[in-house]
Structure formats: structure tokens, C-alpha cells
Design a protein around this motif. Structure first.
Motif, mmCIF file in Angstrom:
data_model
loop_
_atom_site.group_PDB
_atom_site.id
_atom_site.type_symbol
_atom_site.label_atom_id
_atom_site.label_comp_id
_atom_site.label_asym_id
_atom_site.label_seq_id
_atom_site.Cartn_x
_atom_site.Cartn_y
_atom_site.Cartn_z
ATOM 1 N N ALA A 192 81.008 29.497 31.263
ATOM 2 C CA ALA A 192 80.809 28.404 29.906
ATOM 3 C C ALA A 192 82.130 27.999 29.886
ATOM 4 O O ALA A 192 83.411 28.473 29.972
ATOM 5 N N TYR A 224 78.974 24.357 32.119
ATOM 6 C CA TYR A 224 79.332 25.405 32.653
ATOM 7 C C TYR A 224 80.087 25.116 34.116
ATOM 8 O O TYR A 224 79.808 24.058 34.837
ATOM 9 N N GLN A 281 79.562 18.125 21.785
ATOM 10 C CA GLN A 281 78.779 18.437 22.973
ATOM 11 C C GLN A 281 79.380 17.603 24.166
ATOM 12 O O GLN A 281 79.735 16.589 23.999
ATOM 13 N N PRO A 335 84.335 25.332 27.262
ATOM 14 C CA PRO A 335 84.661 24.646 25.731
ATOM 15 C C PRO A 335 84.165 23.328 25.756
ATOM 16 O O PRO A 335 84.284 22.683 26.850
ATOM 17 N N SER A 336 83.657 22.750 24.587
ATOM 18 C CA SER A 336 83.261 21.433 24.416
ATOM 19 C C SER A 336 84.350 20.874 23.307
ATOM 20 O O SER A 336 84.721 19.634 23.425
ATOM 21 N N ASP A 356 73.560 21.586 25.393
ATOM 22 C CA ASP A 356 73.920 23.024 25.748
ATOM 23 C C ASP A 356 75.315 22.844 26.287
ATOM 24 O O ASP A 356 76.013 22.095 26.381
ATOM 25 N N THR A 357 75.825 24.074 26.099
ATOM 26 C CA THR A 357 77.198 24.597 26.740
ATOM 27 C C THR A 357 77.349 23.891 28.277
ATOM 28 O O THR A 357 76.641 24.313 29.098
ATOM 29 N N SER A 393 82.519 22.381 16.503
ATOM 30 C CA SER A 393 81.692 23.473 17.028
ATOM 31 C C SER A 393 80.405 22.682 17.340
ATOM 32 O O SER A 393 79.805 23.005 18.171
#
Lengths: 350, 448
Positions: B149, B136, B173, B151-152, B133-134, B170
Motif C-alpha cells: 500500500a 498499490y 485519494q 500513502p495518499s 481506495d489505497t 486521511s
């Protein structure tokens, strides 16, 4: 005064000494005199607390300054082993009392010990009190409720002295069984037993950061121990192995103050292992008196100037040997207790 | 303050040598020392957190709040706050001055939490990396939790490359994230071996660097924040020197050393720095040892022989040569330290230890007989030195102030004796073991 008196000599007429001028004075390690101008302490008796039914063995102010704890030890308090224990000790005699430090009002009486109490120590947060007794136990008391919290068992003979570490997690105790024990306060377990001495251990004390602990005994040795490893780091001995009655670190932890039974109190530099100052004038050959200031067997309390070694004030008022004394952490207040069963509070109002 | 009395040779030894003791309270999965080094937090498989007092090896407090295995800890610099991340999708910030519900501030996420790290100066802010998951940046200064949020994917300066890799980027992770020493930037490692530097203020990636092609599993900074180690799935530990001030346009991240076992091709479970940053140590996958490298030359200096089980999270004490590691099967905490023999001369002040025989030269007046009184008098006269018993001189390495854990009088916060067993020397089985076995099964799969 250039010639220091020799030990065991008859006491000089003390009160005349006050007339002399001397360099800036400070009462011995107590922090009561912070200002540098040459002011002699002028403590005057404020209260006499009565209530104990036997001699007082220890008197301590709490670190937050609110309370005064006293412990009671039916005679003969400290030389019980030698004196053939002739007393009929009853549990009622073996109590600790807590008083309001400034008003002198009685707050709690802590009962539970089966025999006389020789020493007590406050936890740094002033919530707990530990006491060492002739019943071989060290007990921890919750001072808010006045209830017994824990009993630390393990010593094989009467406990002679106790001390809290500055973090409040460890208690050191010295005993007639010649060992020093380190206790974990939280679990009540004995962490380490230090094979410390060859005579009763009369004093223990932690330094400011709790990394080393000092012990002294009637065999004349003062030893410094590493708390983490339990190893002996340094030993100090005065010529002739004079029994050491009490020991403590200076407030900044760089020196040791030890009272010996040749009527002297000595300030040691423990890193170099040498005596820096010797304070005399009082008489102390039998009882273990607290070397905070110093009580004396001639029933007076002595305050010395650290550097000039002169007595700065002598508090007269007790009627018997003074065994315990303590300086208030912030105010100019002293408390003393002795075999005359009273606790006296002295205040410097100047 | 004991340093002035210790044997200088024993102080020169600054990495641990032997397994000295074990700690146990339930099945531990994760540990971390606080900055000061007086407390060790241990997270258990049942979600409870146990704080051990390092000095006495006793249990100082139990914090109950998580319901699944604890995954990661972070201490605030003052030592008053503890952040714990767990597989129960929650991060809890504990205020150790309080008790019960008041002490907890929980933040719920939508996935299990890999890691959660405090902002170095603001205890109301932390970053959290989540499982698939993103990540935080979380602000809990007000009652309402603010989650931002992060960025990864990597920042690609070339627009053409960015477009080309857009689809694959995209899928990146974030697997590990920490703050830089000042808190201005977040360093995050992702599943494709990129290290991203993200601005805390704007939450935008300002720099990216690819160290490897495989997943970065762990990032750790030294206390000074100048050095970083990266553990990655390609069996190599990389140590990286960070600049004093991170300038996003000029920054060049270079690998200082690559630590690996070329012969056995070992995976590394966990990696950490020593307190002063001079050593790097790592626990090994499917193996019982802890490897210690020194950082100036990058050479392996010690392999700590372990107990007969694989070790997971390991931690180096911030000021002492002491390493603690968690056994994956038993959940015990093993402790390696140095052992020094007693110096016998310390016990008798008039003796000195000598290496070999020495011819003794007698001093001129050594055996002269003098009257005792005279000697005493003379000595008293010599005591002219001025002493200061009040002024406190600061000692190097001694932390001033900071919050300290009080001794709790409340019985329910500590546990009964049999659950907290400290074993020294050879291991013995304890009756508590059986009960723990049940918990292990209930706790589900271990680790990541």
C-alpha cells in the motif's frame, strides 16, 4: 587489369584472370566473405537439385538459413508478353519447392498458382513465403505446413517481382501492369498502388529499416518510394534508358545494386544519384537475372569483388541461362537456378 | 533511412495539421503508442484490447481478458509487455510473445482501476491507482502477487500542521501515479491537488507539493522523464521540469507553464507530450478540438479541428508528427498527421524545381560530341571510390533491437473484416455500426 572491358564485347578468356593478384576480395553483397585477408572465394559445386519440370525463375535462402525455396516458371518465363506466350502452361509446372538448405533434401512442393511463378520472397521470420505469378496474384504460403495462407489479388497483369519488408508486415509487388503495389500482410489488403513506371516492373526491394522501397522497370528507371506516404523520393536513370532487370539495396542500405540489360551491374549511391561501380564481363541482354551475385546468359555465375570490380570467381556448371541466385545468410553457401531446370548448391569449404 | 531523401522543409513541420484517417475496431475508450511507435494499443468498451500496426493501419492482434471497459495502458520500454487497467477491478500484464492464458498475468483489486503504470526497467513491478481506495505498488515477479500500500496524504514537515490536518489528509485519494525516469520514486497526484514523491523502496512519502486545490486527474512524463504535465480539475494544465536526479531534501518543483483557455474556460479531458517533449497537446471537454502548445514559450500554436464529436484520450506518436484521439461517442480513433505534396523533380532526375525563372548558363563542353565508347571508358576509370556495402551506420532516432510483433498466422486472433474498418476521407456509415450500438448500452457508463 586497368582497362575495363566494354559492354557487348566478346568475353575475354576468363580463367586466365585468376592468376592475377588483387586487393582484398569480398564477394558482392553476400555476407559470405567476412574475413578481410585477400582470399578468393573458392566455391565448388556440392549438390544439384533436380525436381522442377521447367526453368527455375528464383532461388532464395530463408533468413534463418534453414531452407531454400525455388520457384518454377514454365518457359518463356519473363518475356511472356513479348514472346506471344506459346507455352501450354499447366498448373503442375507452376510450383514452388522448399529444400533443406544444407543437405539439399526436398521438403515441400507448394502448388496452387495457375501460371508460372516469377519471383519469391521469404518473410523475415522464415515462416512465410510469398510468390508472384503470371496468374496476376501474389500468394502467401505457410512453410511449416506447406499450405496456402492467403492470395493477394489486385494486379491487372502478371506479377513480375515480390519483396517482403524487413518487419514482415508489408509486401511490395511489381507487375506487368506497370504498377507497384504495397500489400498489408495481416489483412491481405492492398495498401497503396504506386503509379511507378511505363513498362513492366522488373524488380522491387525494401531497404534495411523498411522505410523506403525501390523499384526498377524496363523503361530504364530506378525509383525510390517512401513506404509511409507512397511518394516518389528519387529517380535514377542510366543514359539511353537501358532496361533495368533487377534491383536491390546493399546490406547496409546505403547503396543500390541494379542489373541492366546492357550486360552490366551497377552500384548506385542513391542519395547523390550517381553510379559508383560498374561490374561487367558477363552477358545479359534478355533475361532478368538476379543481381545478388549475378547469373549470366552464358550459363555461368559471376562473383565480383565490390571495390576492384574484377570477377572474383566464375561458377561454371549450369547448362542454360542462370536466372536466380542467392547467398546463404551465415554460411559460405550459394544457390543458383536456371533454365536448365536444376538448382545447384555451391559451397566454399576453404 | 528515408530521411536523407526527404524534403527538409517537410521534416521541419513537427506537429500534425490535418485529420488524415480513422481507425476502428469496436468502441475504443483508451489508446497508447508503444515506445518504438509501431503499435497502437486500443482498449474497448467491451474489455477487448486491439493492437493496431501503425505502419499499415491494420489490426495486429486482439487480446481478450478484461470484461469491462479498459481504462489505462502502459507499455514496457522493450515493447514486449503491455499493462492494461480496467473497470473490472483488474490489471493484466500481457506478454505479447505468448498466446492464450499464458500471455496473461492478472492482478485483482477491490475497486475499479484508474491507472496502472510499469516500472521503467522492471516489468514485474507496477503502480496502480484505484477508485476510492489505497494505491498499490505491485510486484508480480513470483507466483504470489505482492501488493504494497502507498500513502495518499501529503507529507507535512511541520508536526503541528500535520496534527491539525490529520483528519482531512486521511481523506485524500490518489488519482494518478507514475514512476520517475529511474524508477526510484513514484509520483502520485491526489484528489486535493498535492503531488507526492514516494520512495519505491520504502513506500514512504519523501516530498509533497501542493499545485492546486482541486483534483489532479492525470500525470504524464516525457520519454526522457525530465518533464511532467499535470491535468487537474481546475481547468489548468501545468508543465513541471523535474531534476535529473531526484533528491528528496533539495527538490523544488516549479510550474514552468500553465496552459489554459482563459476565454472559454475549457476543461481538459486528456493531455500528452509530443515525442520529443517540445509540445503539449490536450483534448477538450464538451468540445471537438485538440489544442497544441509549444513548451519553450508556452504559446498556443495550433488547434486541430476535430470530427463532430468530443474527444477523450489522445496520444502523440513517439517519433512522428502524428496525433491519435478517441471519439467518445463513436469510439473511433481519429488520426491527424502532416501532408506533403509530391515533389515533381523526384520523378525526373534531369529536372529541378525552381522558384522563379533562371537564366541558364551552358557549360563549356556541354554540347560537345564525343565518341560514346570513350565517354564510357572514362566513366569506368573514374569509379575508384572505395565503397563499404556491409557496415551499418546507426541513424539518429532509430531504435536498435527491441521486441517486434510477428505476423500471426492464427485466424482467431484477428477479426473479420467488417469489424476492422479503416475509413479515409469523408466518413461513411458501415453495417458494423449497429452491432456496436448494442455493445455501448451493455458497457455501462463511460469514462471517469
Amino acid at each position: 587489369m586497368t582497362t575495363p572491358p566494354t559492354p557487348n564485347s566478346s568475353l575475354p578468356p576468363r580463367r586466365t584472370r585468376f592468376d592475377q593478384t588483387s586487393p582484398p576480395l569480398r564477394s558482392t553483397p553476400s555476407t559470405t566473405q567476412e574475413s578481410p585477408p585477400p582470399v578468393r572465394p573458392e566455391y565448388a559445386l556440392k549438390f544439384t537439385l533436380k525436381g522442377h519440370s521447367a526453368g527455375i525463375s528464383a532461388v532464395k535462402f530463408s533468413p534463418d538459413g534453414k531452407w531454400l525455396a525455388t520457384s518454377c516458371n514454365p518457359p518463356p518465363p519473363l518475356y511472356a508478353k513479348l514472346a506471344n506466350r506459346l507455352t501450354l502452361t499447366t498448373a503442375a509446372d507452376s510450383t514452388l519447392k522448399i529444400w533443406h538448405s544444407l543437405s539439399g533434401a526436398h521438403e515441400h512442393t507448394l502448388t496452387g498458382h495457375q501460371a508460372g511463378i516469377s519471383d519469391l520472397s521469404w518473410s523475415p521470420d522464415s515462416l512465410l513465403l510469398c510468390s508472384g505469378s503470371d496468374d496476376k496474384t501474389v500468394r502467401l504460403w505457410d512453410t511449416l505446413s506447406g499450405k496456402l495462407w492467403k492470395t493477394l489479388k489486385g494486379h491487372h497483369n502478371a506479377v513480375y517481382c515480390v519483396s517482403y519488408s524487413p518487419r514482415g508486415t508489408i509486401i511490395a509487388s511489381g507487375s506487368y501492369d506497370e504498377a507497384v503495389r504495397l500489400w498489408d500482410v495481416r489483412s491481405g489488403r492492398c495498401l497503396k498502388t504506386l503509379p511507378a513506371h511505363s513498362d513492366p516492373v522488373s524488380g522491387v526491394g525494401f531497404n534495411r529499416d523498411g522505410t523506403i522501397v525501390v523499384s526498377c522497370a524496363h523503361d530504364g528507371l530506378i525509383r525510390i518510394w517512401d513506404v509511409g506516404t507512397g511518394q516518389c523520393l528519387r529517380t535514377m536513370v542510366e543514359e539511353g534508358n537501358v532496361p533495368v532487370a533487377s534491383v536491390r539495396f546493399a546490406p547496409n542500405g546505403r547503396y543500390l545494386l541494379a542489373g541492366t540489360l546492357d550486360s552490366s551491374v551497377r552500384l548506385w549511391d542513391y542519395v547523390q544519384g550517381k553510379t559508383l561501380k560498374t561490374y561487367q564481363d558477363h552477358r545479359n541482354e534478355k533475361w532478368a537475372v538476379a543481381a545478388d551475385m549475378c547469373g549470366s546468359e552464358d550459363s555461368d555465375v559471376f562473383l565480383w569483388d565490390v571495390n576492384s570490380k574484377e570477377p572474383a570467381q566464375i561458377l561454371v556448371g549450369h547448362e542454360d541461362v542462370v536466372l536466380g541466385c542467392s547467398a546463404h545468410p551465415t554460411e559460405k553457401v550459394l544457390a543458383t537456378g536456371g533454365l536448365d531446370k536444376t538448382v545447384k548448391i555451391w559451397v566454399d569449404e576453404s | 533511412m528515408n530521411l536523407s531523401l526527404l524534403d527538409p522543409f517537410s521534416l521541419a513541420q513537427d506537429y500534425p495539421e490535418t485529420l488524415t484517417s480513422e481507425l476502428r475496431s469496436g468502441h475504443s475508450t483508451c489508446i497508447r503508442f508503444n515506445r518504438k511507435g509501431d503499435l497502437l494499443a486500443s482498449g474497448r468498451i467491451d474489455g477487448a484490447i486491439v493492437l493496431f500496426d501503425v505502419e499499415t493501419n491494420s489490426l495486429a492482434r486482439i487480446l481478450r481478458g478484461h470484461v469491462r471497459q479498459v481504462q489505462y495502458f502502459s507499455w514496457s520500454n522493450c515493447g514486449r509487455y503491455l499493462l492494461s487497467a480496467s473497470q473490472d477491478f483488474r490489471v493484466i500484464r500481457w506478454d505479447l510473445t505468448k498466446t492464450g492464458e499464458e500471455a496473461m498475468r492478472a492482478v485483482r483489486f477491490v475497486a475499479p482501476v484508474y491507472c496502472a503504470e510499469f516500472h521503467p526497467t522492471n516489468v514485474d513491478m507496477f503502480v496502480a491507482a484505484l477508485y476510492e481506495d489505497t494505491p498499490y505498488l505491485v510486484d508480480i515477479s513470483s507466483i504470489k502477487t505482492l501488493k504494497l500500500a502507498l500513502p495518499s496524504g501529503p507529507l507535512r514537515r511541520d508536526p503541528a500542521a500535520a496534527e491539525k490536518h490529520a483528519a482531512s489528509d486521511s481523506r485524500h485519494q490518489t488519482t494518478a501515479c507514475v514512476f520517475s525516469s529511474t524508477g526510484e520514486y513514484i509520483l502520485s497526484g491526489n484528489s486535493k491537488g498535492w503531488l507526492n514523491i514516494i520512495s519505491t523502496e520504502t513506500q514512504k512519502t519523501v516530498h509533497s507539493h501542493s499545485f492546486t486545490n482541486s483534483c489532479i486527474t492525470y500525470i504524464r512524463l516525457t520519454n526522457s522523464g525530465r518533464n511532467m504535465v499535470l491535468n487537474s480539475a481546475d481547468r489548468i494544465i501545468r508543465s513541471v521540469v523535474l531534476p535529473e536526479k531526484i533528491l528528496p531534501d533539495e527538490i523544488e518543483l516549479e510550474v514552468e507553464h500553465k496552459f489554459q483557455d482563459v476565454v472559454n474556460r475549457l476543461f481538459w479531458n486528456h493531455v500528452m507530450f509530443s515525442g520529443n517533449g517540445e509540445y503539449v497537446a490536450a483534448s477538450t471537454y464538451h468540445n471537438h478540438d485538440i489544442y497544441i502548445w509549444e513548451r519553450s514559450l508556452g504559446s498556443l500554436i495550433k488547434i486541430l479541428e476535430g470530427p463532430k464529436e468530443e474527444l477523450g484520450v489522445c496520444e502523440w506518436h513517439p517519433s512522428r508528427p502524428l496525433v491519435a484521439a478517441v471519439g467518445l461517442e463513436s469510439g473511433k480513433i481519429y488520426i491527424w498527421a502532416t501532408t506533403n505534396p509530391q515533389r515533381w523533380s523526384a520523378l525526373a532526375p534531369d529536372f529541378a524545381e525552381v522558384e522563379e525563372n533562371v537564366e541558364y548558363e551552358e557549360k563549356e563542353d556541354e554540347f560537345d560530341i564525343q565518341p560514346v565508347e570513350d565517354v564510357k571508358k572514362r566513366r569506368l576509370h573514374l569509379e575508384t571510390e572505395t565503397v563499404d556495402v556491409v557496415t551499418i551506420e546507426p541513424v539518429r532516432g532509430e531504435e536498435v533491437g527491441g521486441w517486434q510483433m510477428p505476423v500471426s498466422l492464427l485466424e482467431e486472433e484477428t477479426e473479420s473484416e467488417e469489424e476492422n474498418v479503416r475509413i479515409e476521407g469523408p466518413r461513411r456509415t458501415k453495417p458494423a455500426e449497429k452491432k456496436e450500438g448494442g455493445e455501448v448500452k451493455g458497457g455501462g457508463a463511460r469514462g471517469r
